[in-house]
Design a protein around this motif. Structure first.
Motif, short mmCIF file in Angstrom:
data_model
loop_
_atom_site.label_atom_id
_atom_site.label_comp_id
_atom_site.label_asym_id
_atom_site.label_seq_id
_atom_site.Cartn_x
_atom_site.Cartn_y
_atom_site.Cartn_z
N UNK A 165 0.86 -1.18 0.00
CA UNK A 165 0.00 0.00 0.00
C UNK A 165 0.90 1.24 0.00
N UNK A 166 0.86 1.98 -1.09
CA UNK A 166 1.67 3.18 -1.19
C UNK A 166 1.22 4.22 -0.18
N UNK A 167 2.14 5.11 0.19
CA UNK A 167 1.81 6.15 1.16
C UNK A 167 0.62 7.00 0.73
N UNK A 168 0.37 7.09 -0.58
CA UNK A 168 -0.76 7.87 -1.07
C UNK A 168 -2.01 7.03 -1.26
N UNK A 169 -1.98 5.78 -0.80
CA UNK A 169 -3.19 4.99 -0.73
C UNK A 169 -3.38 3.94 -1.81
N UNK A 170 -2.71 4.07 -2.96
CA UNK A 170 -2.91 3.09 -4.01
C UNK A 170 -1.98 1.88 -3.80
N UNK A 171 -2.30 0.80 -4.49
CA UNK A 171 -1.51 -0.42 -4.38
C UNK A 171 -0.49 -0.45 -5.51
N UNK A 172 0.78 -0.73 -5.16
CA UNK A 172 1.85 -0.71 -6.14
C UNK A 172 2.79 -1.88 -5.92
N UNK A 173 3.55 -2.22 -6.95
CA UNK A 173 4.58 -3.24 -6.82
C UNK A 173 5.62 -2.77 -5.80
N UNK A 174 6.08 -3.69 -4.97
CA UNK A 174 7.01 -3.36 -3.89
C UNK A 174 8.41 -3.81 -4.27
N UNK A 175 9.26 -2.86 -4.60
CA UNK A 175 10.65 -3.16 -4.94
C UNK A 175 11.55 -2.65 -3.82
N UNK A 176 12.25 -3.56 -3.17
CA UNK A 176 13.17 -3.21 -2.11
C UNK A 176 14.51 -3.87 -2.38
N UNK A 177 15.58 -3.15 -2.10
CA UNK A 177 16.93 -3.65 -2.37
C UNK A 177 17.07 -4.14 -3.80
N UNK A 178 16.37 -3.45 -4.71
CA UNK A 178 16.47 -3.77 -6.12
C UNK A 178 15.80 -5.05 -6.54
N UNK A 179 14.94 -5.63 -5.68
CA UNK A 179 14.38 -6.94 -5.97
C UNK A 179 12.89 -6.99 -5.69
#
Length: 480
Positions: free
Chosen positions: A433-447
């Protein structure tokens, strides 16, 4: 297992890009997204499966002189034909069903001007929907279905030299549960914040420049687009190199030349000019391969073969758009290419067989010979297409895959709320859940974390109803 298809339905969702995407020299600001739903009869019981893909007509038909709408009509004709033929084909396994449908579509296409990359597109949608139905009916993950070969995959029917081999003999023992993102750097994409004009600044909560993406997602792998002009490419690559050197401690990249060269010799001439540029020497040390530099009509010719044979220090080069038919990889390897790309839109079983061929050739090659199977993107997005693509690339063991759907689309904002909620609930490792409320792909540490994807039947783990979108027969493309 006896396999037939009772019915196939197509529905469309119009999706607008948050920034322009370029297929070669063509700028695209919106893409229709097609959902294919198949009612599949497996040993007398009917089960439903779904597939999804952008209708990226400009990628399939770059050489056509018509408008996007004209090219869209040309791309949809094989979809409609495959939909009709799907109900006339029977198979003794999922693979056998697909192969028979593929050959039936090929027979139809011989009376048309459609090239394999185009006429097989509709077959690929049906193929994925049937695989999806099978995995759901048997409560089997895609990776298990491939490794245990309950799909009935006969590698020798695609690549005769693999006759007698099983997928488990040549593919990884288990699917990857995370995937490194290879971030697309389009030729006009801004590299730093200073490259974004005030009037072009997006206020949508997502990064816009390459430097912003690197800071937010800790990216280390990149796919850089070329345009085929020596001066412009040299300048652009120098700017990209400067941005990456400043933003990343370690990185690697691939180049996508998007068929910008008429011949292999013209590509060689520009490549030698680029690599003689001392400012790019260290940058090219990080290059992994070049994707499809030569126009598809010329890429697999004897003239290209002669150029490669005389070019001792050329970079690794793979095909993409030239990979239209089942034997395209074998032909490309004979021409001197180093491999090909995988995209679900070019066929799942074809991609599996190509991965097995690459591994077989690698094992039997002299020391130092390398072969490449890459994972490339066509801006695939959820709720179905992205997860199915990741399910396949994870099964193939592709450690890094080009991903750009999250870059060019604002998360899943085009989808209904209930679908977004399903994505977040059933795939919390892949979406956030993005800070602005929409749902987005979660990329952390480039993965991307893909455990929920590989543990699902075929990529997505919820009930999905495509009938909430517009039936294809009622849908009209609008350019505004």
């Amino acid at each position: 297992m006896h396999v037939t298809v009772r019915s196939v339905e197509q529905h469309v969702l119009d999706m607008r890009l948050r920034m322009p995407f370029h297929f070669g020299s063509t700028e695209v600001t919106q893409l229709p997204h097609i959902f294919t739903t198949a009612a599949v009869e497996l040993d007398g019981e009917v089960h439903e499966g779904v597939a999804a893909e952008h209708l990226s007509a400009m990628w399939y038909l770059k050489d056509d002189d018509g408008s996007y709408a004209d090219r869209l009509d040309l791309l949809l004709e094989p979809v409609e034909t495959a939909t009709k033929r799907a109900e006339t084909v029977e198979g003794e396994s999922v693979f056998d069903y697909w192969h028979r449908l593929y050959e039936a579509q090929r027979e139809w296409a011989t009376e048309t001007d459609h090239v394999p990359l185009v006429w097989s597109f509709g077959v690929g949608l049906v193929e994925r929907a049937v695989i999806d139905a099978f995995c759901r009916a048997t409560e089997t993950t895609f990776a298990e279905a491939v490794r245990e070969n309950v799909l009935g995959i006969d590698l020798g029917r695609i690549h005769p030299e693999l006759g007698g081999d099983e997928p488990a003999d040549l593919l990884p023992a288990s699917p990857l549960r995370s995937t490194t993102v290879r971030h697309t750097v389009g030729f006009t994409d801004p590299l730093t914040e200073s490259n974004v004009a005030p009037e072009d600044r997006l206020d949508d909560g997502l990064p816009q420049s390459l430097a912003e993406y690197i800071r937010e997602q800790d990216l280390t792998h990149f796919k850089v687009k070329m345009v085929g002009d020596a001066t412009r490419d040299a300048r652009r690559l120098a700017d990209v190199a400067a941005t990456l050197d400043e933003s990343c401690e370690e990185y690697v990249f691939t180049l996508d030349a998007n068929e910008q060269f008429d011949t292999a010799e013209s590509f060689r001439e520009q490549w030698e000019a680029l690599t003689s540029n001392s400012t790019l020497e260290a940058f090219f040390d990080r290059l992994r391969y070049v994707e499809q530099p030569i126009a598809r009509d010329e890429a697999l010719t004897e003239r290209a073969t002669r150029t490669f044979a005389s070019w001792d220090d050329r970079p690794p080069i793979i095909i993409d758009e030239s990979d239209g038919d089942l034997d395209s990889l074998r032909i490309a390897l004979d021409c001197g290419y180093d491999g090909t790309s995988h995209k679900n839109c070019k066929g799942v079983f074809k991609g599996l067989a190509n991965a097995c061929l690459v591994e077989s050739r690698r094992r039997s090659a002299p020391d130092g010979d390398e072969y490449v199977l890459s994972g490339e993107d066509l801006s695939v997005v959820g709720p179905v297409g992205l997860q199915q693509d990741l399910a396949v690339t994870s099964t193939l063991g592709l450690e890094h895959v080009e991903r750009n759907g999250h870059h060019y689309f604002r998360g899943t904002t085009a989808l209904p709320d209930l679908v977004r909620d399903d994505l977040l609930e059933r795939h919390p490792d892949l979406y956030r859940r993005h800070e602005e409320g929409f749902v987005a792909v979660d990329i952390e540490n480039g993965s991307l974390e893909t455990a929920s994807v590989v543990d699902a039947p075929f990529g997505y783990d919820f009930e999905f109803d495509a009938t909430q979108f517009v039936p294809l027969e009622e849908w009209t493309f609008r350019s505004d």
